[in-house]
Each structure stands twice: as C-alpha cells, then as structure tokens.
Design a protein around this motif. Structure first.
Motif, short mmCIF file in Angstrom:
data_model
loop_
_atom_site.label_atom_id
_atom_site.label_comp_id
_atom_site.label_asym_id
_atom_site.label_seq_id
_atom_site.Cartn_x
_atom_site.Cartn_y
_atom_site.Cartn_z
N LEU A 75 0.85 -1.19 0.00
CA LEU A 75 0.00 0.00 0.00
C LEU A 75 0.89 1.24 0.00
O LEU A 75 1.96 1.23 0.60
CB LEU A 75 -0.89 0.04 1.26
N ILE A 76 0.42 2.30 -0.64
CA ILE A 76 1.18 3.56 -0.61
C ILE A 76 0.58 4.44 0.48
O ILE A 76 -0.50 5.00 0.32
CB ILE A 76 1.20 4.22 -2.00
N SER A 77 1.29 4.48 1.59
CA SER A 77 0.77 5.10 2.80
C SER A 77 1.78 6.13 3.30
O SER A 77 2.98 5.96 3.11
CB SER A 77 0.58 3.99 3.85
N SER A 78 1.29 7.15 3.99
CA SER A 78 2.22 8.17 4.49
C SER A 78 2.89 7.68 5.77
O SER A 78 2.24 7.10 6.65
CB SER A 78 1.47 9.48 4.75
N PHE A 79 4.18 7.94 5.85
CA PHE A 79 5.03 7.53 6.98
C PHE A 79 5.98 8.68 7.32
O PHE A 79 6.25 9.54 6.47
CB PHE A 79 5.93 6.36 6.56
N PRO A 80 6.59 8.60 8.50
CA PRO A 80 7.74 9.47 8.76
C PRO A 80 8.93 8.91 7.98
O PRO A 80 9.22 7.71 8.09
CB PRO A 80 7.96 9.33 10.27
N VAL A 81 9.58 9.74 7.20
CA VAL A 81 10.74 9.25 6.43
C VAL A 81 11.90 10.22 6.56
O VAL A 81 11.71 11.43 6.67
CB VAL A 81 10.43 9.05 4.91
N THR A 82 13.10 9.66 6.51
CA THR A 82 14.29 10.48 6.33
C THR A 82 14.75 10.28 4.89
O THR A 82 14.50 9.23 4.30
CB THR A 82 15.42 10.05 7.29
N CYS A 83 15.42 11.28 4.35
CA CYS A 83 15.96 11.18 2.99
C CYS A 83 17.44 11.50 3.03
O CYS A 83 17.87 12.43 3.73
CB CYS A 83 15.26 12.17 2.06
N ALA A 84 18.20 10.72 2.27
CA ALA A 84 19.64 10.98 2.11
C ALA A 84 20.07 10.35 0.80
O ALA A 84 19.56 9.28 0.43
CB ALA A 84 20.43 10.38 3.27
N ASP A 85 20.99 11.00 0.11
CA ASP A 85 21.52 10.50 -1.16
C ASP A 85 20.41 10.14 -2.15
O ASP A 85 20.50 9.14 -2.88
CB ASP A 85 22.40 9.24 -0.92
N GLY A 86 19.34 10.91 -2.15
CA GLY A 86 18.26 10.69 -3.11
C GLY A 86 17.38 9.50 -2.80
O GLY A 86 16.58 9.09 -3.65
N ARG A 87 17.49 8.95 -1.59
CA ARG A 87 16.65 7.80 -1.22
C ARG A 87 15.89 8.13 0.06
O ARG A 87 16.41 8.84 0.92
CB ARG A 87 17.53 6.57 -0.94
N TRP A 88 14.69 7.57 0.18
CA TRP A 88 13.95 7.75 1.43
C TRP A 88 14.02 6.46 2.24
O TRP A 88 14.21 5.37 1.69
CB TRP A 88 12.49 8.13 1.16
N GLU A 89 13.85 6.61 3.54
CA GLU A 89 13.80 5.44 4.43
C GLU A 89 12.74 5.70 5.50
O GLU A 89 12.69 6.81 6.05
CB GLU A 89 15.14 5.32 5.14
N ILE A 90 11.90 4.71 5.78
CA ILE A 90 10.89 4.88 6.82
C ILE A 90 11.59 4.88 8.18
O ILE A 90 12.42 4.00 8.46
CB ILE A 90 9.84 3.75 6.75
N VAL A 91 11.26 5.87 9.01
CA VAL A 91 11.84 5.93 10.37
C VAL A 91 11.33 4.72 11.14
O VAL A 91 10.13 4.45 11.17
CB VAL A 91 11.39 7.24 11.07
N GLN A 92 12.22 3.99 11.74
CA GLN A 92 11.84 2.76 12.44
C GLN A 92 11.83 2.95 13.96
O GLN A 92 12.45 3.88 14.47
CB GLN A 92 12.82 1.63 12.09
N GLY A 93 11.14 2.07 14.64
CA GLY A 93 11.26 1.95 16.09
C GLY A 93 10.44 2.94 16.90
O GLY A 93 10.64 3.03 18.12
N LEU A 94 9.50 3.67 16.28
CA LEU A 94 8.69 4.60 17.07
C LEU A 94 7.65 3.80 17.86
O LEU A 94 7.07 2.84 17.34
CB LEU A 94 7.98 5.60 16.15
N GLU A 95 7.43 4.23 19.10
CA GLU A 95 6.39 3.57 19.90
C GLU A 95 5.03 4.14 19.52
O GLU A 95 4.87 5.36 19.48
CB GLU A 95 6.65 3.81 21.37
N ILE A 96 4.10 3.25 19.25
CA ILE A 96 2.76 3.70 18.82
C ILE A 96 1.77 3.34 19.93
O ILE A 96 1.55 2.16 20.19
CB ILE A 96 2.36 3.00 17.49
N ASP A 97 1.20 4.36 20.58
CA ASP A 97 0.25 4.05 21.67
C ASP A 97 -1.14 3.71 21.08
O ASP A 97 -1.33 3.77 19.87
CB ASP A 97 0.19 5.20 22.69
N ASP A 98 -2.07 3.37 21.96
CA ASP A 98 -3.38 2.89 21.48
C ASP A 98 -4.12 3.96 20.67
O ASP A 98 -4.78 3.65 19.68
CB ASP A 98 -4.26 2.46 22.66
N PHE A 99 -4.01 5.21 21.12
CA PHE A 99 -4.69 6.30 20.42
C PHE A 99 -4.18 6.40 18.98
O PHE A 99 -4.95 6.39 18.02
CB PHE A 99 -4.44 7.63 21.16
N SER A 100 -2.85 6.43 18.84
CA SER A 100 -2.26 6.56 17.50
C SER A 100 -2.55 5.30 16.68
O SER A 100 -2.85 5.39 15.48
CB SER A 100 -0.75 6.75 17.60
#
Ligand SMILES: NC(=O)C1=CN([C@@H]2O[C@H](COP(=O)(O)OP(=O)(O)OC[C@H]3O[C@@H](n4cnc5c(N)ncnc54)[C@H](O)[C@@H]3O)[C@@H](O)[C@H]2O)C=CC1
Ligand SMILES: O=C([O-])CC(=O)C(=O)O
Length: 329
Positions: free
Chosen positions: A280-305
């Motif tokens: 699926l093409i979904s919005s995420f937090p991403v970092t970009c470097a050298d023309g590539r994106w990467e999804i930020v990993q390891g965020l804690e997601i509580d029940d509300f989120s």
C-alpha cells in the motif's frame, strides 16, 4: 553552467497547480539554484493551447536555469527521459465530495501514465503523484511500471505535513522551524493522522508542550485533515499555490535530504512497517539521504495513535480493492 540538465515532466500543466508550480521549478526551487532543468509538459488536447500560453510566460521570465520546454498530449512522449515526474493532471473535487469519490474519474489516467514511465523514463526516475486520490493513483501508476523500482513512486502528504506545522506553530507560539519530526500517517484524506506524540518542540514532544488533549483530538486533527475541504469552501476551488509549494518541498527534500534530527512525511510503498500492509502507498515518517527515502523505524505507537493509523490504512486497503474491481490494477 556545467551541470547536466534534469528533465522534469509535469502533467496537468495548464491547471491551477501547474500554473503555481512551473515557475518555481524553472527558477531552481525544485532541485537547487545550480541545477538546469528541461520541462516536458503533458496536457489533454483541449488544454494544450493554454499550456502553450504558460510556456510563453515561462520564456518571458528569462529564467537562467530553464533549458527548454516541450508540450505533449501523448503520455509516452511526455515521460521520455524524465528524471522527475510530477503527476498533477487530474480532476479536483468540488464542494461536498471526498477525494476518494474521484477514483472512478481519475484512476484511469494513471494506468497509461505508469506504462509510459515504465517505457521511457530515465533510470533514476522519481515520481510524485499529486492528483487525487493521490495515494491510490500512485499505486495504480506503480503497478503499471514493473521495471521501475517501487520506491520511486510516491504520493503527496507534504501539504498535510505543512498544514500541521502551521497549526501547531500557532497553538504553541513557536516558529515552524522550531518544530521537528512532524508526521502524517496514512491516506491523504479526511482519515489521515497528523501525529503530535512524536513531533518535537525544543526536545519535548509537541503533545507535552501543548498539553491539551481536547485541542489535539477535536481541533488540531480535524483542522489538518479537513483543511482541503475548508479551502474549497472559502476559495471555491481547491488548494493550488500551497499544493504546488508542497510538491516543491517533497521533491527538494527527497533529492537533497532531510536535516539531521528531523524527518518529513511522504506517502511511500509500505514494506510492512508499523503494521501497514506491504504494497500500500501510505504516508510515513521518512528520512531522505543520497536521493533515497527510508521509513523511520522503532517509534512507539500508543493505542490512540494505533487506532487512527489503522483506520486510515483500512481506507487505503478499501481504495486498493475498489481499483482492483475497476480493473485498474
Ligand atoms: N495531494 C495533494 O495534496 C493535493 C492534490 N490536489 C489534486 O491535484 C489535482 C489537480 O488540481 P488542480 O491543478 O487544481 O486542477 P485543475 O482542474 O485546475 O487542473 C488539472 C489539469 O489536469 C489536466 N488533465 C486532466 N487529465 C489529464 C491527463 N490525462 N493528462 C494530463 N493532464 C490532464 C486538465 O486538463 C487540467 O488542465 C486534482 O486531482 C486535485 O484534487 C490538489 C491539492 C492538493
Ligand atoms: O482537498 C482537496 O480536494 C485538494 C487537496 O487534496 C488538498 O487541498 O489537500
């Protein structure tokens, strides 16, 4: 000027967003003040004349970086050699519609455009889909470009990201540049989830700084998520200059990188991160470097989120199933 020109294809060039976007690309704001560009504009036959008018005005600006403009009504030719493709051309919604209501009208545009990108774009092609419903249109285009790496297809949630920065900066009484790590999760629709539990102001989470759950839930989230409809109500037409500005930001960040200690929001092909089904093409937090994106990993997601992300992702899955039924993927 020694750098090789970058070829940028823009669809819907004669439309409202096109008119706000092309001059900024030609002035160097998309890729950098030292990067020459060649524009390839795609329009439907009835709008080619209007695109020619815009091209005349682009000439009249005498932009030093602009190395040529070609106009097409044929997707295959328009995407030939494209390094960057901005897929803007699509019908906008009007008052009372949700963006998903445009799937039937607009979905059909993105299959031939995906095929054309597959056939003739440059090896380093990067695609941003702006035309609504942007996430699912990007999925359609990506599915028809099997030879292009899937990560080169993205959809725009940067406008939502910028809207969230603006709303939060007013509430917290800080400058937008004091806010880091804003995230929009999910679909570019009313179900999107602008997340203040990971956004930071001065090293604290924005939710802590604001300390007002009622505002967060009942003001901030709906204001950001329904801003597109509020603009249509006020202007009588959908956001154009702010959408163009966000498209510039999206590509500029993708190509030139995110700042240290910050990230951005992009709708990208899911690898299963945060429970978003792969593909699926979904919005995420991403970092970009050298023309590539990467999804930020390891965020804690509580029940509300979790609940908010799941609801928006469920809508994306429904849209994917709907375009399957329409035979578009
Ligand atoms: N992702 C986002 O954040 C945002 C997305 N949008 C979407 O962007 C799209 C464009 O918006 P506007 O420029 O305001 O609309 P507009 O109606 O002013 O312009 C659209 C242009 O696309 C052209 N077009 C239609 N089919 C085409 C095709 N197959 N190939 C090439 N060009 C084609 C039309 O002739 C027209 O000139 C809409 O779908 C709108 O909903 C708008 C704002 C924000
Ligand atoms: O709301 C719309 O239809 C246009 C759009 O995508 C936005 O402004 O976010």
């Amino acid at each position: 000027m020694t750098r090789t020109p970058v070829t940028v294809t823009v669809t819907g060039a004669a439309g409202q967003i096109g008119y706000a976007l092309l001059f900024r690309i030609a002035s160097g704001q998309l890729l950098g003040a030292d990067v020459p560009v060649r524009l390839r504009l795609l329009e439907i036959p009835q709008a080619v004349k209007a695109a020619e008018g815009t091209a005349m005005e682009l000439d009249d600006c005498a932009f030093p970086l602009l190395q040529g403009i070609d106009i097409f009504d044929d997707a295959t030719r328009a995407f030939e050699g494209a390094n960057v493709a901005l897929l803007v051309g699509a019908r906008p919604r009007t008052k009372g519609m949700e963006r998903g209501d445009l799937l039937e009208a607009n979905g059909g545009i993105f299959k031939p455009q995906g095929e054309a990108i597959n056939a003739g774009a440059a090896d380093d092609i990067r695609v941003l889909v702006v035309g609504n419903p942007a996430n699912t249109n990007a999925l359609i285009a990506q599915q028809h470009a099997p030879d292009v790496p899937a990560e080169r297809f993205t959809a725009m949630t940067r406008l939502d990201h910028n809207r969230a920065l603006a709303q939060l900066s007013k509430k917290a009484g800080v400058s937008v540049s004091d806010i880091k790590k804003m995230t929009i999760w999910g679909n570019h629709s009313a179900t999107q989830y602008p997340d203040l539990f990971h956004a930071e102001i001065g090293g604290k989470t924005a939710a802590e700084v604001v300390d007002d759950q009622d505002w967060l839930e009942n003001d901030f989230i709906p204001t950001v998520a329904k801003r597109g409809a509020a603009i249509i109500e006020a202007r009588g037409a959908s956001s154009a200059a702010s959408a163009a500005s966000a498209a510039i930001d999206h590509i500029h960040t993708w190509v030139n990188g995110t700042a240290e200690g910050d990230w951005t929001s992009m709708a990208v092909v899911s690898d299963g991160s945060y429970g978003v089904p792969e593909g699926l093409i979904s919005s995420f937090p991403v970092t970009c470097a050298d023309g590539r994106w990467e999804i930020v990993q390891g965020l804690e997601i509580d029940d509300f989120s979790r609940g908010r992300i799941d609801a928006s992702v469920a809508e994306l899955a429904e849209e994917r199933d709907a375009v399957r039924k329409l035979g578009l993927i």
